[in-house]
Design a protein around this motif. Structure first.
Motif, PDB file in Angstrom:
ATOM      1  N   LEU A  33       2.084  10.470  -7.383  1.00  0.00           N
ATOM      2  CA  LEU A  33       2.571  10.725  -8.742  1.00  0.00           C
ATOM      3  C   LEU A  33       1.480  10.639  -9.809  1.00  0.00           C
ATOM      4  N   THR A  34       0.292  10.191  -9.428  1.00  0.00           N
ATOM      5  CA  THR A  34      -0.772  10.062 -10.434  1.00  0.00           C
ATOM      6  C   THR A  34      -2.021  10.850 -10.054  1.00  0.00           C
ATOM      7  N   LEU A  35      -2.667  10.459  -8.955  1.00  0.00           N
ATOM      8  CA  LEU A  35      -3.988  11.011  -8.651  1.00  0.00           C
ATOM      9  C   LEU A  35      -3.963  12.485  -8.287  1.00  0.00           C
ATOM     10  N   VAL A  36      -2.910  12.977  -7.623  1.00  0.00           N
ATOM     11  CA  VAL A  36      -2.872  14.390  -7.240  1.00  0.00           C
ATOM     12  C   VAL A  36      -1.804  15.158  -8.021  1.00  0.00           C
ATOM     13  N   SER A  37      -1.386  14.629  -9.145  1.00  0.00           N
ATOM     14  CA  SER A  37      -0.390  15.347  -9.936  1.00  0.00           C
ATOM     15  C   SER A  37      -0.593  15.107 -11.429  1.00  0.00           C
TER      16      SER A  37
ATOM     17  N   ILE B 126       2.835  21.941 -10.372  1.00  0.00           N
ATOM     18  CA  ILE B 126       2.776  20.486 -10.243  1.00  0.00           C
ATOM     19  C   ILE B 126       3.941  19.780 -10.924  1.00  0.00           C
ATOM     20  N   VAL B 127       4.363  20.270 -12.076  1.00  0.00           N
ATOM     21  CA  VAL B 127       5.431  19.587 -12.826  1.00  0.00           C
ATOM     22  C   VAL B 127       6.723  19.470 -12.010  1.00  0.00           C
ATOM     23  N   PRO B 128       7.225  20.546 -11.372  1.00  0.00           N
ATOM     24  CA  PRO B 128       8.429  20.375 -10.535  1.00  0.00           C
ATOM     25  C   PRO B 128       8.226  19.376  -9.399  1.00  0.00           C
ATOM     26  N   TYR B 129       7.019  19.370  -8.823  1.00  0.00           N
ATOM     27  CA  TYR B 129       6.715  18.408  -7.761  1.00  0.00           C
ATOM     28  C   TYR B 129       6.807  16.978  -8.288  1.00  0.00           C
ATOM     29  N   ILE B 130       6.264  16.734  -9.474  1.00  0.00           N
ATOM     30  CA  ILE B 130       6.317  15.395 -10.067  1.00  0.00           C
ATOM     31  C   ILE B 130       7.763  14.968 -10.303  1.00  0.00           C
ATOM     32  N   ILE B 131       8.562  15.866 -10.869  1.00  0.00           N
ATOM     33  CA  ILE B 131       9.949  15.537 -11.210  1.00  0.00           C
ATOM     34  C   ILE B 131      10.762  15.211  -9.959  1.00  0.00           C
ATOM     35  N   VAL B 132      10.693  16.094  -8.969  1.00  0.00           N
ATOM     36  CA  VAL B 132      11.503  15.897  -7.756  1.00  0.00           C
ATOM     37  C   VAL B 132      11.021  14.674  -6.975  1.00  0.00           C
ATOM     38  N   THR B 133       9.706  14.470  -6.891  1.00  0.00           N
ATOM     39  CA  THR B 133       9.184  13.302  -6.183  1.00  0.00           C
ATOM     40  C   THR B 133       9.621  12.017  -6.878  1.00  0.00           C
ATOM     41  N   ALA B 134       9.582  12.007  -8.212  1.00  0.00           N
ATOM     42  CA  ALA B 134      10.011  10.823  -8.956  1.00  0.00           C
ATOM     43  C   ALA B 134      11.488  10.529  -8.713  1.00  0.00           C
ATOM     44  N   ILE B 135      12.309  11.567  -8.674  1.00  0.00           N
ATOM     45  CA  ILE B 135      13.733  11.376  -8.394  1.00  0.00           C
ATOM     46  C   ILE B 135      13.937  10.865  -6.974  1.00  0.00           C
ATOM     47  N   PHE B 136      13.190  11.428  -6.033  1.00  0.00           N
ATOM     48  CA  PHE B 136      13.346  11.074  -4.620  1.00  0.00           C
ATOM     49  C   PHE B 136      13.027   9.601  -4.364  1.00  0.00           C
ATOM     50  N   VAL B 137      12.016   9.062  -5.062  1.00  0.00           N
ATOM     51  CA  VAL B 137      11.609   7.672  -4.798  1.00  0.00           C
ATOM     52  C   VAL B 137      12.379   6.657  -5.641  1.00  0.00           C
ATOM     53  N   THR B 138      13.155   7.139  -6.628  1.00  0.00           N
ATOM     54  CA  THR B 138      13.885   6.198  -7.488  1.00  0.00           C
ATOM     55  C   THR B 138      15.393   6.229  -7.277  1.00  0.00           C
TER      56      THR B 138
ATOM     57  N   TYR C 254       0.831  -1.207   0.000  1.00  0.00           N
ATOM     58  CA  TYR C 254       0.000   0.000   0.000  1.00  0.00           C
ATOM     59  C   TYR C 254       0.867   1.259   0.000  1.00  0.00           C
ATOM     60  N   GLN C 255       2.034   1.207   0.630  1.00  0.00           N
ATOM     61  CA  GLN C 255       2.953   2.343   0.604  1.00  0.00           C
ATOM     62  C   GLN C 255       3.401   2.643  -0.825  1.00  0.00           C
ATOM     63  N   ASN C 256       3.660   1.588  -1.603  1.00  0.00           N
ATOM     64  CA  ASN C 256       4.026   1.785  -3.008  1.00  0.00           C
ATOM     65  C   ASN C 256       2.880   2.407  -3.794  1.00  0.00           C
ATOM     66  N   TYR C 257       1.647   1.977  -3.473  1.00  0.00           N
ATOM     67  CA  TYR C 257       0.503   2.585  -4.144  1.00  0.00           C
ATOM     68  C   TYR C 257       0.397   4.076  -3.819  1.00  0.00           C
ATOM     69  N   VAL C 258       0.585   4.424  -2.537  1.00  0.00           N
ATOM     70  CA  VAL C 258       0.513   5.833  -2.142  1.00  0.00           C
ATOM     71  C   VAL C 258       1.584   6.648  -2.866  1.00  0.00           C
TER      72      VAL C 258
END
Length: 325
Positions: A184-188, A240-252, A174-178
């Protein structure tokens, strides 16, 4: 190169002081939005304005359930979620509910303006206040059910690496889903895509609306709301776009928590997360800056209420013994 401690201090202070400014501005702006939208019959009977009104209420809820605890935690080292297991579960549940519902309202408002400005009359039947009420209630119920797993998996958790108790999701799946499904999907990505597509379609429609036989009052209202919604979509893109980019980097990308790269990434994440809350703060300031008609409506409502209040006080001063009924 700045010391790691200084980078961390910059990250914390940015989140506190910029976040506090965003919180105050957001609470004021959303309250003023609600005041204008509920005071004027023109907006009360319009489906797009209904979505924007609901969005303002939800934005207040989002700021109070997410940004305020974040500031308190960073500023005073007070984590209310550790004091109560009930609060630990309810806060994150309300955070998800308000965030998803607010983004849904923005998407529905954009779709609504696309339908309102369509040249084909058959689409206009979907552009009414009754359908807006039903759609909103239906989607709220969906998001309420969507958050139920949080009430199960959000719990007090003992971190073995630090030996500290935290309020966190205890189920890895469920953490991976969040992380990927919610953040990265529902709120961005998803609302950004929907609002961009229908915003562009609405813009194309509104450029042609002057050539159609549409009542003048409705034409001007459609133009006003479309411009308001379109500029909000435009600003949301850069939030939203900077949030998506940085969040994607942070989790990968994995860095040691003591490394300078990790401190830099944390700074970037603090900036983008704090700026992300601008989405919940900016609508009123966007509307009043871009729409001359909205400025006039705001002044009419604000000073009309103020003038009526002064008149009531004057009458009470002149005749303080008048009966109240």
């Amino acid at each position: 190169m700045l010391p790691i401690d200084l980078v961390n201090a910059i990250s914390t202070n940015f989140s506190i002081y910029i976040g506090l400014s965003i919180l105050i501005a957001g609470l004021i702006g959303n309250c003023l939005n609600i005041l204008v939208f509920l005071s004027l019959k023109t907006f009360r009977e319009n489906s797009c304005a209904f979505y924007l009104t609901a969005m303002s209420f939800l934005n207040i809820g989002q700021l109070l359930t997410s940004l305020l605890p974040r500031i308190m935690n960073l500023w005073f080292a007070i984590d209310w979620s550790l004091l109560s297991i009930v609060y630990c579960k309810i806060r994150i549940y309300l955070f998800q509910l308000c965030a998803l519902s607010s983004f849904t309202c923005t998407s529905l408002a954009t779709i609504d303006q696309f339908l309102a400005t369509c040249s084909h009359p058959r689409w206009h039947k979907f552009n009414n206040i009754k359908i807006a009420y039903r759609s909103f209630i239906f989607l709220i119920l969906i998001w309420m059910c969507h958050g139920i797993p949080l009430l199960v998996y959000q719990d007090h958790f003992l971190a073995l690496s630090t030996g500290e108790i935290t309020c966190a999701i205890t189920n890895n799946f469920y953490q991976n889903y969040v992380t990927y499904g919610f953040n990265l999907t529902l709120v961005s990505s998803l609302p950004l895509s929907v609002t961009t597509i229908f915003g562009l379609l609405a813009y194309r429609n509104v450029t042609q609306i002057a050539y159609r036989t549409v009542p003048l009052v409705r034409r001007e209202l459609d133009k006003q709301l479309t411009v308001m919604v379109l500029l909000q979509v435009f600003c949301n893109f850069f939030i939203i776009v900077p949030y998506i980019i940085v969040t994607a980097i942070f989790v990968t990308v994995t860095y040691s928590k003591d490394s300078y790269r990790y401190a830099q990434l944390q700074l970037a994440r603090s900036i983008t997360i704090t700026d992300f809350y601008l989405y919940f703060t900016m609508p009123f300031y966007i509307y009043i800056s871009i729409s001359e008609r909205f400025r006039k409506q705001f002044l009419h409502v604000f000073f009309g209420i103020y003038s009526a209040h002064r008149r009531r006080r004057r009458r009470m001063t002149i005749n303080p013994f008048s009966p109240s009924n």
